[in-house]
Design a protein around this motif. Structure first.
Motif, PDB file in Angstrom:
ATOM      1  N   ASN A 163      -1.913  -9.636 -19.667  1.00 10.62           N
ATOM      2  CA  ASN A 163      -0.633  -9.969 -19.059  1.00 10.62           C
ATOM      3  C   ASN A 163      -0.922 -10.781 -17.808  1.00 10.62           C
ATOM      4  O   ASN A 163      -1.421 -10.234 -16.827  1.00 10.62           O
ATOM      5  CB  ASN A 163       0.043  -8.665 -18.624  1.00 10.62           C
ATOM      6  CG  ASN A 163       1.308  -8.414 -19.387  1.00 10.62           C
ATOM      7  OD1 ASN A 163       2.093  -9.324 -19.631  1.00 10.62           O
ATOM      8  ND2 ASN A 163       1.506  -7.166 -19.751  1.00 10.62           N
ATOM      9  N   PHE A 202      -7.870  -8.628 -13.291  1.00 11.08           N
ATOM     10  CA  PHE A 202      -6.630  -9.026 -13.970  1.00 11.08           C
ATOM     11  C   PHE A 202      -5.475  -8.095 -13.643  1.00 11.08           C
ATOM     12  O   PHE A 202      -4.372  -8.257 -14.133  1.00 11.08           O
ATOM     13  CB  PHE A 202      -6.861  -9.011 -15.493  1.00 11.08           C
ATOM     14  CG  PHE A 202      -7.649  -7.795 -15.912  1.00 11.08           C
ATOM     15  CD1 PHE A 202      -7.026  -6.576 -16.041  1.00 11.08           C
ATOM     16  CD2 PHE A 202      -9.030  -7.876 -16.089  1.00 11.08           C
ATOM     17  CE1 PHE A 202      -7.754  -5.453 -16.365  1.00 11.08           C
ATOM     18  CE2 PHE A 202      -9.772  -6.756 -16.412  1.00 11.08           C
ATOM     19  CZ  PHE A 202      -9.128  -5.530 -16.554  1.00 11.08           C
ATOM     20  N   SER A 232     -11.438   1.533 -20.652  1.00  9.51           N
ATOM     21  CA  SER A 232     -11.114   0.119 -20.463  1.00  9.51           C
ATOM     22  C   SER A 232     -12.421  -0.653 -20.490  1.00  9.51           C
ATOM     23  O   SER A 232     -13.157  -0.684 -19.520  1.00  9.51           O
ATOM     24  CB  SER A 232     -10.406  -0.079 -19.118  1.00  9.51           C
ATOM     25  OG  SER A 232      -9.210   0.658 -19.120  1.00  9.51           O
ATOM     26  N   SER A 283      -6.779   7.183 -19.408  1.00 10.88           N
ATOM     27  CA  SER A 283      -7.455   5.881 -19.471  1.00 10.88           C
ATOM     28  C   SER A 283      -8.272   5.652 -18.207  1.00 10.88           C
ATOM     29  O   SER A 283      -7.763   5.787 -17.098  1.00 10.88           O
ATOM     30  CB  SER A 283      -6.394   4.785 -19.626  1.00 10.88           C
ATOM     31  OG  SER A 283      -7.001   3.517 -19.584  1.00 10.88           O
ATOM     32  N   HIS A 321     -13.070  -4.122 -22.139  1.00 12.40           N
ATOM     33  CA  HIS A 321     -12.705  -5.503 -21.796  1.00 12.40           C
ATOM     34  C   HIS A 321     -13.833  -6.534 -21.862  1.00 12.40           C
ATOM     35  O   HIS A 321     -13.598  -7.722 -21.616  1.00 12.40           O
ATOM     36  CB  HIS A 321     -12.059  -5.593 -20.411  1.00 12.40           C
ATOM     37  CG  HIS A 321     -10.877  -4.698 -20.207  1.00 12.40           C
ATOM     38  ND1 HIS A 321      -9.947  -4.458 -21.180  1.00 12.40           N
ATOM     39  CD2 HIS A 321     -10.473  -3.965 -19.126  1.00 12.40           C
ATOM     40  CE1 HIS A 321      -9.016  -3.631 -20.720  1.00 12.40           C
ATOM     41  NE2 HIS A 321      -9.324  -3.312 -19.480  1.00 12.40           N
TER      42      HIS A 321
HETATM   43  N1  SAH Z   1      -7.508   2.816 -14.162  1.00 10.88           N
HETATM   44  C1  SAH Z   1      -7.236   3.053 -15.548  1.00 10.88           C
HETATM   45  C2  SAH Z   1      -5.782   2.784 -15.913  1.00 10.88           C
HETATM   46  C3  SAH Z   1      -5.446   1.354 -15.716  1.00 10.88           C
HETATM   47  S1  SAH Z   1      -4.069   0.600 -16.517  1.00 10.88           S
HETATM   48  C4  SAH Z   1      -8.155   2.198 -16.397  1.00 10.88           C
HETATM   49  O1  SAH Z   1      -8.845   1.343 -15.855  1.00 10.88           O
HETATM   50  O2  SAH Z   1      -8.193   2.400 -17.598  1.00 10.88           O
HETATM   51  C5  SAH Z   1      -4.292   0.753 -18.224  1.00 10.88           C
HETATM   52  C6  SAH Z   1      -4.926  -0.411 -18.952  1.00 10.88           C
HETATM   53  O3  SAH Z   1      -4.274  -1.649 -18.714  1.00 10.88           O
HETATM   54  C7  SAH Z   1      -6.374  -0.595 -18.575  1.00 10.88           C
HETATM   55  O4  SAH Z   1      -7.122  -0.822 -19.749  1.00 10.88           O
HETATM   56  C8  SAH Z   1      -6.324  -1.845 -17.732  1.00 10.88           C
HETATM   57  O5  SAH Z   1      -7.568  -2.470 -17.694  1.00 10.88           O
HETATM   58  C9  SAH Z   1      -5.247  -2.636 -18.433  1.00 10.88           C
HETATM   59  N2  SAH Z   1      -4.625  -3.693 -17.638  1.00 10.88           N
HETATM   60  C10 SAH Z   1      -4.336  -3.705 -16.320  1.00 10.88           C
HETATM   61  N3  SAH Z   1      -3.756  -4.848 -15.975  1.00 10.88           N
HETATM   62  C11 SAH Z   1      -3.674  -5.588 -17.095  1.00 10.88           C
HETATM   63  C12 SAH Z   1      -3.171  -6.886 -17.383  1.00 10.88           C
HETATM   64  N4  SAH Z   1      -2.646  -7.641 -16.435  1.00 10.88           N
HETATM   65  N5  SAH Z   1      -3.237  -7.307 -18.651  1.00 10.88           N
HETATM   66  C13 SAH Z   1      -3.761  -6.541 -19.624  1.00 10.88           C
HETATM   67  N6  SAH Z   1      -4.255  -5.329 -19.425  1.00 10.88           N
HETATM   68  C14 SAH Z   1      -4.213  -4.846 -18.162  1.00 10.88           C
END
Ligand code: SAH
Length: 356
Positions: A301, A129, A225, A202, A227
């Motif tokens: 998103n 995503f 993360s 994160s 999910h």
């Molecule tokens: N590599 C790190 C930081 C990533 S961005 C990580 O995986 O945690 C931070 C958060 O936003 C992460 O939880 C990631 O999974 C989430 N994220 C990334 N793209 C997203 C999207 N399009 N919609 C919702 N959450 C998203």
């Protein structure tokens, strides 16, 4: 020694990535200057946030010239800054010294100013995503580049940055040494001195690195993360789930917690019809039972390259209510800067698309 340095070479010292001790060795050894100059230089770099040696007026012209020959002062160039009319969120596009482009975000909260920093140019984790990973990893960022995301924004804003979340593009634990150094410099009492308790890292869950991070004995908040509530489902969203199971991640989280007693954050992006049912909320509560945890729900998103849909408001609220019923501590991540681009990594991607 310094005279022999080839000015055009890439080997000039990256002084903004050095701690005070290392800078002192550089100043007294390489530059043959007295020790107190190191403290002055460190202050120019990390407190006064100087962007050029010329700004460092308490240093002699001769020393500034010597620095220019032997050292680089990493300062990011702002390519674009979008300011939200709704909530004051600012999205920055920065150019790194080698021309790469990264994205950082300033969020204004009642409790202070928070910056979301990128830790890599692109990412190789491949979460389905996420826009940051679509073109893979270009390279990891240096400590000085990450610091300057915060410094450049503090300078631009003219207000103190009190919180930093390492949640931008990139996987911080895939750039482990540089990120740990960045955290130590950012929280150094001789520098900007941002409390480690106000820093969140994160990760998608690189288990051995979570154990390593626990050993660093930092006070940083760890955000995972997650999910998904089953490994099978997680594998469809996040390739890293092929390597580490949820159970292994939670074990590592416990180890992290046992070192610093910091409440753990679990990020859960809600995708309509995929991971947002009441049963999944119950399963999530089951997984987190007994942990001092905080769940951060993020309505996904949507990015145009994938067809994930955001859960609607009632699904998000039902999910939150179910978790709360089981005693979990939950927040819904408020969407900030809705009027100035959508998901993480999209501003950069749009910019790069415009360049070709
Ligand atoms: N590599 C790190 C930081 C990533 S961005 C990580 O995986 O945690 C931070 C958060 O936003 C992460 O939880 C990631 O999974 C989430 N994220 C990334 N793209 C997203 C999207 N399009 N919609 C919702 N959450 C998203």
């Amino acid at each position: 020694m310094c005279e022999k340095v080839d000015v055009k070479s890439m080997d000039k010292a990256d002084i903004k990535s050095m701690n005070l001790e290392e800078l002192t060795v550089f100043v007294t050894g390489t530059l043959k200057e007295p020790k107190f100059r190191a403290a002055q230089l460190y202050q120019w770099l990390h407190v006064k946030l100087a962007r050029s040696f010329d700004e460092m007026t308490s240093l002699s012209k001769a020393l500034r010239e010597k620095l220019d020959t032997c050292a680089v002062l990493t300062a990011l160039e702002t390519v674009e800054c979008l300011v939200s009319k709704i909530d004051g969120t600012r999205k920055y596009l920065f150019r790194l010294p080698d021309g790469n482009i990264i994205e950082s975000v300033l969020m204004k909260y009642k409790h202070g100013n928070s910056v979301c920093v990128s830790s890599q140019v692109g990412c190789r984790m491949g979460c389905r995503f996420c826009a940051s990973t679509l073109d893979g990893l270009e390279r990891s960022m240096t400590p000085s580049e990450m610091l300057d995301e915060v410094y450049a924004i503090q300078r631009d804003l003219g207000e103190r940055i009190s919180n930093v979340v390492i949640m931008g593009s990139g996987e911080p634990l895939d750039n482990y040494d540089n990120v740990v150094r960045f955290i130590k410099l950012l929280s150094d009492e001789n520098g900007l001195h941002i409390s480690q308790r106000n820093i969140t890292l994160s990760t998608c869950g690189i288990v051995p690195k979570i154990y390593a991070l626990a050993e660093e004995k930092l006070q940083v908040t760890l955000a995972i993360s997650l999910h998904a509530v089953s490994d099978e489902q997680r594998r469809t969203l996040m390739p890293i789930a092929n390597k580490y199971s949820i159970r292994e991640i939670l074990e590592a989280c416990k180890a992290y917690y046992s070192h610093n007693n910091r409440r753990l954050t679990f990020e859960y992006s809600l995708v309509a019809g995929v991971n947002d049912s009441p049963e999944q909320a119950r399963a999530l509560a089951g997984l987190l039972k007994g942990l001092n945890a905080h769940v951060n729900l993020i309505p996904v998103n949507p990015i145009k390259e994938r067809d994930f849909r955001q859960s609607d408001n009632s699904a998000v609220n039902n999910f939150k209510n179910s978790l709360e019923k089981y005693g979990e501590n939950v927040t819904i991540r408020r969407e900030m800067g809705r009027d100035i681009q959508a998901a993480c990594g999209q501003l950069r991607k749009n910019y790069l698309n415009r360049q070709v």
